[in-house]
Design a protein around this motif. Structure first.
Motif, mmCIF file in Angstrom:
data_model
loop_
_atom_site.group_PDB
_atom_site.id
_atom_site.type_symbol
_atom_site.label_atom_id
_atom_site.label_comp_id
_atom_site.label_asym_id
_atom_site.label_seq_id
_atom_site.Cartn_x
_atom_site.Cartn_y
_atom_site.Cartn_z
ATOM 1 N N HIS A 171 4.197 -8.261 8.283
ATOM 2 C CA HIS A 171 3.376 -7.759 7.189
ATOM 3 C C HIS A 171 2.851 -6.378 7.576
ATOM 4 O O HIS A 171 2.191 -6.225 8.603
ATOM 5 N N LEU A 172 3.139 -5.374 6.720
ATOM 6 C CA LEU A 172 2.717 -4.004 6.983
ATOM 7 C C LEU A 172 1.746 -3.552 5.898
ATOM 8 O O LEU A 172 2.068 -3.635 4.702
ATOM 9 N N GLY A 174 0.788 -1.227 0.000
ATOM 10 C CA GLY A 174 0.000 0.000 0.000
ATOM 11 C C GLY A 174 0.815 1.269 0.000
ATOM 12 O O GLY A 174 0.252 2.368 0.093
ATOM 13 N N ALA A 175 2.156 1.174 -0.117
ATOM 14 C CA ALA A 175 3.010 2.365 -0.098
ATOM 15 C C ALA A 175 3.787 2.464 -1.404
ATOM 16 O O ALA A 175 4.184 1.442 -1.984
ATOM 17 N N ASP A 176 4.015 3.710 -1.880
ATOM 18 C CA ASP A 176 4.835 3.886 -3.074
ATOM 19 C C ASP A 176 6.301 3.653 -2.700
ATOM 20 O O ASP A 176 6.657 3.604 -1.514
ATOM 21 N N PRO A 177 7.198 3.496 -3.694
ATOM 22 C CA PRO A 177 8.601 3.160 -3.392
ATOM 23 C C PRO A 177 9.286 4.133 -2.439
ATOM 24 O O PRO A 177 10.051 3.710 -1.564
ATOM 25 N N ALA A 178 9.013 5.448 -2.582
ATOM 26 C CA ALA A 178 9.667 6.431 -1.716
ATOM 27 C C ALA A 178 9.225 6.272 -0.268
ATOM 28 O O ALA A 178 10.046 6.281 0.669
ATOM 29 N N THR A 179 7.922 6.098 -0.058
ATOM 30 C CA THR A 179 7.411 5.911 1.306
ATOM 31 C C THR A 179 7.874 4.586 1.882
ATOM 32 O O THR A 179 8.226 4.500 3.067
ATOM 33 N N GLU A 180 7.909 3.535 1.052
ATOM 34 C CA GLU A 180 8.371 2.229 1.520
ATOM 35 C C GLU A 180 9.825 2.303 1.972
ATOM 36 O O GLU A 180 10.208 1.688 2.978
ATOM 37 N N TYR A 181 10.649 3.088 1.253
ATOM 38 C CA TYR A 181 12.054 3.256 1.641
ATOM 39 C C TYR A 181 12.152 3.918 3.020
ATOM 40 O O TYR A 181 12.938 3.488 3.871
ATOM 41 N N LYS A 182 11.331 4.950 3.255
ATOM 42 C CA LYS A 182 11.337 5.639 4.558
ATOM 43 C C LYS A 182 10.879 4.706 5.680
ATOM 44 O O LYS A 182 11.396 4.756 6.791
ATOM 45 N N ILE A 183 9.891 3.855 5.362
ATOM 46 C CA ILE A 183 9.401 2.906 6.362
ATOM 47 C C ILE A 183 10.505 1.926 6.744
ATOM 48 O O ILE A 183 10.724 1.637 7.932
ATOM 49 N N VAL A 204 -0.185 -0.243 4.589
ATOM 50 C CA VAL A 204 -0.010 1.197 4.744
ATOM 51 C C VAL A 204 -1.130 1.960 4.042
ATOM 52 O O VAL A 204 -1.570 1.586 2.962
ATOM 53 N N VAL A 205 -1.588 3.030 4.701
ATOM 54 C CA VAL A 205 -2.503 3.999 4.078
ATOM 55 C C VAL A 205 -1.761 5.331 4.037
ATOM 56 O O VAL A 205 -1.398 5.877 5.081
ATOM 57 N N GLU A 206 -1.513 5.855 2.829
ATOM 58 C CA GLU A 206 -0.746 7.090 2.675
ATOM 59 C C GLU A 206 -1.638 8.327 2.745
ATOM 60 O O GLU A 206 -2.813 8.287 2.377
ATOM 61 N N LYS A 207 -1.049 9.441 3.184
ATOM 62 C CA LYS A 207 -1.793 10.702 3.285
ATOM 63 C C LYS A 207 -2.120 11.273 1.917
ATOM 64 O O LYS A 207 -3.157 11.905 1.735
ATOM 65 N N ASN A 208 -1.221 11.076 0.966
ATOM 66 C CA ASN A 208 -1.435 11.667 -0.358
ATOM 67 C C ASN A 208 -2.223 10.760 -1.285
ATOM 68 O O ASN A 208 -2.191 10.912 -2.495
ATOM 69 N N GLU A 209 -2.902 9.798 -0.706
ATOM 70 C CA GLU A 209 -3.735 8.915 -1.514
ATOM 71 C C GLU A 209 -4.867 9.720 -2.143
ATOM 72 O O GLU A 209 -5.534 10.494 -1.452
ATOM 73 N N THR A 229 3.663 5.388 12.657
ATOM 74 C CA THR A 229 2.641 6.412 12.418
ATOM 75 C C THR A 229 3.132 7.781 12.864
ATOM 76 O O THR A 229 2.868 8.796 12.191
ATOM 77 N N ASN A 230 3.867 7.831 13.978
ATOM 78 C CA ASN A 230 4.347 9.115 14.498
ATOM 79 C C ASN A 230 5.542 9.658 13.724
ATOM 80 O O ASN A 230 5.685 10.881 13.580
ATOM 81 N N ASN A 231 6.414 8.773 13.217
ATOM 82 C CA ASN A 231 7.691 9.215 12.655
ATOM 83 C C ASN A 231 7.730 9.304 11.134
ATOM 84 O O ASN A 231 8.628 9.942 10.591
ATOM 85 N N VAL A 232 6.805 8.661 10.450
ATOM 86 C CA VAL A 232 6.769 8.732 8.981
ATOM 87 C C VAL A 232 5.590 9.620 8.579
ATOM 88 O O VAL A 232 4.426 9.217 8.688
ATOM 89 N N GLU A 233 5.896 10.835 8.131
ATOM 90 C CA GLU A 233 4.853 11.829 7.873
ATOM 91 C C GLU A 233 3.958 11.452 6.701
ATOM 92 O O GLU A 233 2.810 11.915 6.624
ATOM 93 N N GLU A 234 4.462 10.636 5.795
ATOM 94 C CA GLU A 234 3.702 10.342 4.578
ATOM 95 C C GLU A 234 2.558 9.362 4.787
ATOM 96 O O GLU A 234 1.757 9.150 3.876
ATOM 97 N N ILE A 235 2.470 8.736 5.957
ATOM 98 C CA ILE A 235 1.421 7.731 6.154
ATOM 99 C C ILE A 235 0.385 8.224 7.160
ATOM 100 O O ILE A 235 0.709 8.928 8.114
ATOM 101 N N THR A 236 -0.856 7.856 6.898
ATOM 102 C CA THR A 236 -1.953 8.164 7.813
ATOM 103 C C THR A 236 -2.139 7.044 8.820
ATOM 104 O O THR A 236 -2.395 7.286 10.003
ATOM 105 N N TRP A 237 -1.988 5.819 8.365
ATOM 106 C CA TRP A 237 -2.197 4.650 9.231
ATOM 107 C C TRP A 237 -1.361 3.501 8.694
ATOM 108 O O TRP A 237 -1.135 3.370 7.486
#
Length: 397
Positions: free
Chosen positions: A173-174, A116-125, A176-181, A154-162
């Motif tokens: 298994h993670l 559920g995360a794009d490559p950039a967000t997955e890298y940050k996770i 992810v729901v992104e904020k910019n969805e 949730t607190n440290n990665v700004e790009e995710i909502t949940w």
């Protein structure tokens, strides 16, 4: 026979006696306090029975000179089992090492899957997971539980909502729901826009529908703002009225703040303890001794130990005891009023939507009684007061 486990650990010998005078020997043995059991006759002149290993020396004394033939043909119990294990120590060590390695591998992290995360967000996770020690090859026993991992991500990665975290076997298994969805289009049934509360209109933007109020108009709660009926009289069309009607509204916040208060804070000192838990019994592994802190808070992290896909009735427990102290805070009168005012603003912001703004404020009352500051503030707020109201079938403009 009673105390079979005690007898097992002392060792058991099966004895066969052949010859004449068997009964006389048995009577002599029992009369002198030797325990014998499982006495069975083997033919006319032979019997077998069991005796403790520790009684063999005494038994030999009574059988010597009796003319009976004695043979020992079966050895049982812990001493003989230990002797056989020591004799085959290579197999024993190999078996223990094999079980230990399987147990170790069953409790390691072998995979981390992010969905559920794009490559950039997955890298940050993954970078954040590395900081927490959640990485392939790490023992699960020394990693935070899934609730703590979920909270920190949730607190440290700004790009995710949940983010949902689940441990299945040796893989995390993670989901992810992104904020910019991208937002899904909102499909509305025909409706009007009405006022949520009493206000004075300061601005408006009508996207669809017919406005029936103007700027500077005073409106009451439930009053029609934008009609969902458009067109000429007798040829009205129902549409979902949409838009933003900004109005000036009023709120009141009452705050009480004592000049002197006590609270508990952590001073940074901590003691860690590690246990192996079986049922309700905890076996200390590391961090012995009592917790010497006068006041402390305990955080417990318990991890089940697995063997392949099975959960064993064992768990690894990590306890962190954090030392805390009682602090006393004393405000001056001016500081107390300033802090109370900030608390009132925070109270108002928590009651408003994110796009609402504070236009002005007025202190209605402030006092200092019994070592406590009391403050009442009137706030002027600019907020969107429009809310949808379905059009009733047959309603006309």
């Amino acid at each position: 026979m009673k105390n079979r486990w005690i007898i097992f650990f002392s060792g058991i010998i099966t004895v066969k006696i052949s010859g004449k005078g068997l009964e006389r020997l048995l009577n002599t043995l029992t009369r002198n306090g030797l325990n014998i059991w499982h006495v069975r006759r083997q033919g006319v002149e032979s019997i077998t029975f069991k005796i403790k290993l520790t009684d063999v020396k005494e038994f030999r004394k009574y059988v010597r000179g009796s003319g009976l033939k004695v043979s020992f043909f079966k050895r049982e119990g812990f001493p003989f089992l230990l002797k056989r294990l020591l004799h085959n120590s290579g197999f024993l060590v190999g078996a223990i090492l094999f079980i230990f390695i399987i147990l170790l591998l069953s409790n390691m992290i072998w995979g981390i899957q992010v969905k559920g995360a794009d490559p950039a967000t997955e890298y940050k996770i993954h970078k954040e997971l590395d900081k927490m020690g959640v990485k392939v090859g790490r023992l699960q026993l020394f990693v935070e539980n899934v609730e703590a991992i979920q909270r920190q991500l949730t607190n440290n990665v700004e790009e995710i909502t949940w983010v949902g975290v689940e441990l299945q076997g040796t893989t995390y298994h993670l989901q992810v729901v992104e904020k910019n969805e991208p937002k899904q289009p909102e499909y509305l049934s025909p409706q009007n826009l009405v006022a949520k509360k009493k206000a004075v209109i300061v601005d408006m933007f009508v996207e669809e529908g017919q406005a029936v109020v103007n700027i500077h108009d005073s409106v009451d709660a439930g009053q029609l703002l934008v009609s969902g009926l458009i067109g000429k009289e007798g040829q009205n069309v129902q549409v979902p009225a949409r838009g933003e009607i900004w109005g000036e509204t009023w709120y009141r916040s009452d705050v009480e703040l004592p000049l002197k208060s006590t609270f508990q804070v952590f001073n940074g000192n901590e003691k860690r303890k590690y246990y192996l838990k079986a049922a309700d019994v905890k076996i200390p592994l590391w961090g012995f001794g009592k917790v010497e802190f006068k006041e402390y808070e305990t955080e417990t992290n318990e991890k089940n130990i697995q063997f392949l896909k099975w959960k064993l009735p064992l768990s690894f427990v990590h306890e962190t005891h954090r030392d805390r102290e009682v602090e006393t805070r004393i405000y001056s009168k001016e500081e107390a009023f300033r802090v109370a005012k900030e608390m009132a603003k925070l109270d108002i912001k928590n009651r408003l939507s994110e796009d609402a703004k504070i236009k002005g404020e007025k202190i209605l009352r402030q006092s200092l009684d019994n070592g406590k500051v009391t403050l009442s503030i009137h706030f002027q707020i600019i907020e969107n007061i429009a809310e949808g109201q379905p059009i009733i079938q047959g309603e006309s403009e």
